[in-house]
Write an enzyme that holds these catalytic residues in place. Structure first.
Site, PDB file in Angstrom:
ATOM      1  N   HIS A   1     -28.479  44.602  25.820  1.00 17.87           N
ATOM      2  CA  HIS A   1     -28.015  45.823  26.501  1.00 17.87           C
ATOM      3  C   HIS A   1     -28.142  45.700  28.015  1.00 17.87           C
ATOM      4  O   HIS A   1     -28.181  46.715  28.713  1.00 17.87           O
ATOM      5  CB  HIS A   1     -28.819  47.029  26.000  1.00 17.87           C
ATOM      6  CG  HIS A   1     -28.548  47.359  24.561  1.00 17.87           C
ATOM      7  ND1 HIS A   1     -29.482  47.933  23.735  1.00 17.87           N
ATOM      8  CD2 HIS A   1     -27.441  47.162  23.788  1.00 17.87           C
ATOM      9  CE1 HIS A   1     -28.951  48.095  22.523  1.00 17.87           C
ATOM     10  NE2 HIS A   1     -27.724  47.636  22.536  1.00 17.87           N
TER      11      HIS A   1
ATOM     12  N   ASP B   1     -35.839  46.034  30.356  1.00 10.99           N
ATOM     13  CA  ASP B   1     -36.947  46.044  31.309  1.00 10.99           C
ATOM     14  C   ASP B   1     -37.359  44.668  31.834  1.00 10.99           C
ATOM     15  O   ASP B   1     -38.173  44.580  32.758  1.00 10.99           O
ATOM     16  CB  ASP B   1     -38.176  46.756  30.675  1.00 10.99           C
ATOM     17  CG  ASP B   1     -38.607  46.124  29.341  1.00 10.99           C
ATOM     18  OD1 ASP B   1     -39.094  46.872  28.477  1.00 10.99           O
ATOM     19  OD2 ASP B   1     -38.452  44.894  29.161  1.00 10.99           O
TER      20      ASP B   1
ATOM     21  N   CYS C   1     -19.947  49.552  46.294  1.00 10.65           N
ATOM     22  CA  CYS C   1     -19.631  48.144  46.103  1.00 10.65           C
ATOM     23  C   CYS C   1     -19.225  47.523  47.447  1.00 10.65           C
ATOM     24  O   CYS C   1     -18.362  48.077  48.146  1.00 10.65           O
ATOM     25  CB  CYS C   1     -18.474  48.012  45.110  1.00 10.65           C
ATOM     26  SG  CYS C   1     -17.846  46.330  44.964  1.00 10.65           S
TER      27      CYS C   1
HETATM   28  C1  BV8 Z   1     -20.829  49.837  20.906  1.00 10.39           C
HETATM   29  C2  BV8 Z   1     -29.204  50.428  27.671  1.00 10.39           C
HETATM   30  C3  BV8 Z   1     -18.586  49.281  20.508  1.00 10.39           C
HETATM   31  C4  BV8 Z   1     -29.102  51.668  28.507  1.00 10.39           C
HETATM   32  C5  BV8 Z   1     -28.959  51.180  25.348  1.00 10.39           C
HETATM   33  C6  BV8 Z   1     -19.534  56.937  19.152  1.00 10.39           C
HETATM   34  C7  BV8 Z   1     -18.881  56.401  20.246  1.00 10.39           C
HETATM   35  C8  BV8 Z   1     -19.165  55.139  20.704  1.00 10.39           C
HETATM   36  C9  BV8 Z   1     -20.130  54.375  20.077  1.00 10.39           C
HETATM   37  C10 BV8 Z   1     -20.772  54.943  19.015  1.00 10.39           C
HETATM   38  C11 BV8 Z   1     -20.494  56.190  18.524  1.00 10.39           C
HETATM   39  N1  BV8 Z   1     -21.312  56.437  17.469  1.00 10.39           N
HETATM   40  C12 BV8 Z   1     -22.109  55.383  17.263  1.00 10.39           C
HETATM   41  C13 BV8 Z   1     -21.794  54.475  18.184  1.00 10.39           C
HETATM   42  C14 BV8 Z   1     -22.364  53.236  18.366  1.00 10.39           C
HETATM   43  C15 BV8 Z   1     -23.470  53.413  19.407  1.00 10.39           C
HETATM   44  C16 BV8 Z   1     -24.730  53.800  18.644  1.00 10.39           C
HETATM   45  O1  BV8 Z   1     -25.299  52.965  18.001  1.00 10.39           O
HETATM   46  N2  BV8 Z   1     -25.134  55.083  18.714  1.00 10.39           N
HETATM   47  C17 BV8 Z   1     -26.301  55.485  17.991  1.00 10.39           C
HETATM   48  C18 BV8 Z   1     -27.013  56.593  18.750  1.00 10.39           C
HETATM   49  C19 BV8 Z   1     -25.875  55.929  16.597  1.00 10.39           C
HETATM   50  N3  BV8 Z   1     -23.603  52.139  20.027  1.00 10.39           N
HETATM   51  C20 BV8 Z   1     -22.949  51.866  21.153  1.00 10.39           C
HETATM   52  O2  BV8 Z   1     -22.306  52.677  21.787  1.00 10.39           O
HETATM   53  C21 BV8 Z   1     -23.058  50.432  21.584  1.00 10.39           C
HETATM   54  N4  BV8 Z   1     -21.757  49.910  21.858  1.00 10.39           N
HETATM   55  O3  BV8 Z   1     -20.963  50.260  19.797  1.00 10.39           O
HETATM   56  O4  BV8 Z   1     -19.685  49.232  21.362  1.00 10.39           O
HETATM   57  C22 BV8 Z   1     -17.855  50.554  20.829  1.00 10.39           C
HETATM   58  C23 BV8 Z   1     -17.347  50.717  22.090  1.00 10.39           C
HETATM   59  C24 BV8 Z   1     -16.615  51.875  22.359  1.00 10.39           C
HETATM   60  C25 BV8 Z   1     -16.443  52.840  21.377  1.00 10.39           C
HETATM   61  C26 BV8 Z   1     -16.986  52.659  20.108  1.00 10.39           C
HETATM   62  C27 BV8 Z   1     -17.719  51.519  19.837  1.00 10.39           C
HETATM   63  C28 BV8 Z   1     -23.878  50.313  22.836  1.00 10.39           C
HETATM   64  C29 BV8 Z   1     -25.274  50.810  22.602  1.00 10.39           C
HETATM   65  C30 BV8 Z   1     -26.133  50.443  23.794  1.00 10.39           C
HETATM   66  C31 BV8 Z   1     -26.764  51.673  24.397  1.00 10.39           C
HETATM   67  N5  BV8 Z   1     -27.671  51.276  25.468  1.00 10.39           N
HETATM   68  N6  BV8 Z   1     -29.757  50.759  26.353  1.00 10.39           N
HETATM   69  C32 BV8 Z   1     -30.458  52.124  28.993  1.00 10.39           C
HETATM   70  O5  BV8 Z   1     -31.492  51.627  28.536  1.00 10.39           O
HETATM   71  O6  BV8 Z   1     -30.454  53.007  29.880  1.00 10.39           O
HETATM   72  S1  BV8 Z   1     -29.624  51.565  23.865  1.00 10.39           S
HETATM   73  C33 BV8 Z   1     -31.215  52.068  24.130  1.00 10.39           C
HETATM   74  O7  BV8 Z   1     -31.555  52.836  23.028  1.00 10.39           O
HETATM   75  C34 BV8 Z   1     -32.192  50.947  24.138  1.00 10.39           C
HETATM   76  O8  BV8 Z   1     -31.723  49.802  24.779  1.00 10.39           O
HETATM   77  C35 BV8 Z   1     -32.440  50.697  22.696  1.00 10.39           C
HETATM   78  O9  BV8 Z   1     -31.581  49.740  22.198  1.00 10.39           O
HETATM   79  C36 BV8 Z   1     -32.067  51.997  22.058  1.00 10.39           C
HETATM   80  C37 BV8 Z   1     -33.263  52.641  21.462  1.00 10.39           C
HETATM   81  O10 BV8 Z   1     -33.539  51.898  20.333  1.00 10.39           O
HETATM   82  P1  BV8 Z   1     -34.965  51.232  20.125  1.00 10.39           P
HETATM   83  O11 BV8 Z   1     -35.124  50.084  21.024  1.00 10.39           O
HETATM   84  O12 BV8 Z   1     -35.104  51.006  18.689  1.00 10.39           O
HETATM   85  O13 BV8 Z   1     -35.993  52.284  20.617  1.00 10.39           O
HETATM   86  P2  BV8 Z   1     -36.354  53.627  19.909  1.00 10.39           P
HETATM   87  O14 BV8 Z   1     -37.007  54.464  20.940  1.00 10.39           O
HETATM   88  O15 BV8 Z   1     -35.176  54.139  19.161  1.00 10.39           O
HETATM   89  O16 BV8 Z   1     -37.433  53.198  18.797  1.00 10.39           O
HETATM   90  C38 BV8 Z   1     -38.633  52.580  19.194  1.00 10.39           C
HETATM   91  C39 BV8 Z   1     -39.311  52.129  17.933  1.00 10.39           C
HETATM   92  O17 BV8 Z   1     -40.507  51.463  18.303  1.00 10.39           O
HETATM   93  C40 BV8 Z   1     -39.711  53.273  17.028  1.00 10.39           C
HETATM   94  O18 BV8 Z   1     -39.269  53.010  15.709  1.00 10.39           O
HETATM   95  C41 BV8 Z   1     -41.248  53.276  17.084  1.00 10.39           C
HETATM   96  O19 BV8 Z   1     -41.816  53.631  15.847  1.00 10.39           O
HETATM   97  C42 BV8 Z   1     -41.540  51.849  17.420  1.00 10.39           C
HETATM   98  N7  BV8 Z   1     -42.791  51.614  18.135  1.00 10.39           N
HETATM   99  C43 BV8 Z   1     -43.446  52.447  18.964  1.00 10.39           C
HETATM  100  N8  BV8 Z   1     -44.564  51.833  19.424  1.00 10.39           N
HETATM  101  C44 BV8 Z   1     -44.587  50.590  18.867  1.00 10.39           C
HETATM  102  C45 BV8 Z   1     -43.464  50.450  18.049  1.00 10.39           C
HETATM  103  N9  BV8 Z   1     -43.213  49.329  17.358  1.00 10.39           N
HETATM  104  C46 BV8 Z   1     -44.096  48.321  17.469  1.00 10.39           C
HETATM  105  N10 BV8 Z   1     -45.202  48.374  18.240  1.00 10.39           N
HETATM  106  C47 BV8 Z   1     -45.473  49.485  18.942  1.00 10.39           C
HETATM  107  N11 BV8 Z   1     -46.593  49.536  19.693  1.00 10.39           N
END
Ligand code: BV8
Length: 263
Positions: free
Chosen positions: A140, A125, A166
């Site tokens: 990301h 963001d 593009c």
């Molecule tokens: C990769 C951009 C190597 C897009 C995002 C199968 C195939 C391929 C890959 C995988 C697979 N299985 C697993 C993986 C790995 C995968 C992964 O991790 N999956 C997860 C679901 C298990 N990762 C990937 O694919 C990554 N690449 O591994 O490359 C590879 C390549 C090819 C093949 C294999 C491996 C790439 C991941 C990037 C994804 N893109 N964003 C967009 O935004 O549109 S990720 C997106 O989700 C966000 O950017 C963020 O990172 C993520 C969410 O996570 P959080 O930021 O933690 O947010 P979330 O909502 O989960 O939690 C918020 C927290 O805040 C909560 O805990 C809450 O309690 C807390 N909170 C709330 N309010 C507050 C607070 N804390 C403090 N104060 C507050 N007020």
């Protein structure tokens, strides 16, 4: 919001879980004062108080029926590029209409109070930069950039079409973010892993620690003997194995932490 601190786990001094309202433990301030290098990883939670829904939150309106993890993939874009562009335009408009919050501002100030700080964000963001942080590692990518899906390069193009094209090759343009299944840009990956391995204090703020490889960073820091801190109202799996799990909102804790450090 000054207040006494409720330590819920007094019996385990190695991991005092602190709840809001919370005064920052002296030991944590002491570690920050001695730190040569502080590494910070933020997630969607730090933008939640600005009004940006986290990935865990139910999305609103049209998007309620979708799981963000199903939309943020190259497969979803190839299947229905118009739908994906509608989602990202909705998010771009939402982010453009909000402001950084006290958590973002506190991190920008923290960088002026320590010898070296590396700020890594999973968020796309741009709110850290708008709060004044510089050299932000966008792990990301950034939702406001545009990338050619064919040539995989950032392009400057007219985005008024339902699916922008593009200007070089005529192929589809996509938002310049990293989708699930896509690799993290190598510079961001290398710099982030190096910072996690080198830092003296690692702050994990507002992340569920469920998306990899970003979720590896805190463990790398912990295993390299850094003091690791989590700030999250909902403790994550990481909380049990780190030094401080502060169960509170980033917007409440971070200004308190920075004010205490600046005293
Ligand atoms: C990769 C951009 C190597 C897009 C995002 C199968 C195939 C391929 C890959 C995988 C697979 N299985 C697993 C993986 C790995 C995968 C992964 O991790 N999956 C997860 C679901 C298990 N990762 C990937 O694919 C990554 N690449 O591994 O490359 C590879 C390549 C090819 C093949 C294999 C491996 C790439 C991941 C990037 C994804 N893109 N964003 C967009 O935004 O549109 S990720 C997106 O989700 C966000 O950017 C963020 O990172 C993520 C969410 O996570 P959080 O930021 O933690 O947010 P979330 O909502 O989960 O939690 C918020 C927290 O805040 C909560 O805990 C809450 O309690 C807390 N909170 C709330 N309010 C507050 C607070 N804390 C403090 N104060 C507050 N007020």
């Amino acid at each position: 919001m000054a207040a006494s601190c409720t330590t819920c786990c007094a019996s385990s001094p190695h991991n005092p879980t602190l709840t809001e309202p919370c005064r920052i433990p002296d030991a944590l301030i002491d570690a920050l004062r001695k730190a040569r290098h502080v590494c910070v990883l933020t997630g969607a939670g730090i933008s939640a108080e600005s009004g940006v829904p986290t990935f865990r939150d139910a999305q609103t309106g049209l998007w309620e029926q979708y799981n963000p993890q199903d939309l943020a993939t190259p497969e979803a874009f190839l299947r229905d590029p118009e739908l994906i562009w509608r989602w990202y335009r909705w998010r771009r408009d939402l982010v453009a209409a909000v402001e950084p919050n006290a958590g973002h501002v506190a991190l920008a100030r923290l960088a002026t109070l320590v010898p070296r700080m590396t700020l890594i964000t999973q968020n796309v963001d741009g709110l850290h930069q708008r709060a004044g942080s510089r050299d932000v590692i966008e792990f990301h990518g950034n939702i406001f950039t545009n990338r050619c899906f064919v040539e995989n390069c950032i392009v400057d193009c007219d985005t008024s079409a339902k699916v922008p094209s593009c200007p070089h090759c005529g192929g589809h343009v996509r938002p310049g973010v990293v989708w699930f299944g896509e690799s993290i840009p190598s510079q961001a990956l290398n710099d982030s892993f190096a910072a996690a391995a080198d830092c003296d204090v690692f702050l994990s703020i507002g992340t569920s620690s469920q998306v990899f490889p970003a979720a590896n960073l805190a463990e790398i820091a912990r295993d390299a003997s850094a003091v690791v801190v989590e700030v999250n109202p909902e403790p994550t799996d990481l909380a049990a194995s780190i030094h401080f799990a502060i169960q509170a909102r980033a917007g409440a804790v971070l200004p308190e932490l920075v004010d205490s450090l600046a005293e």
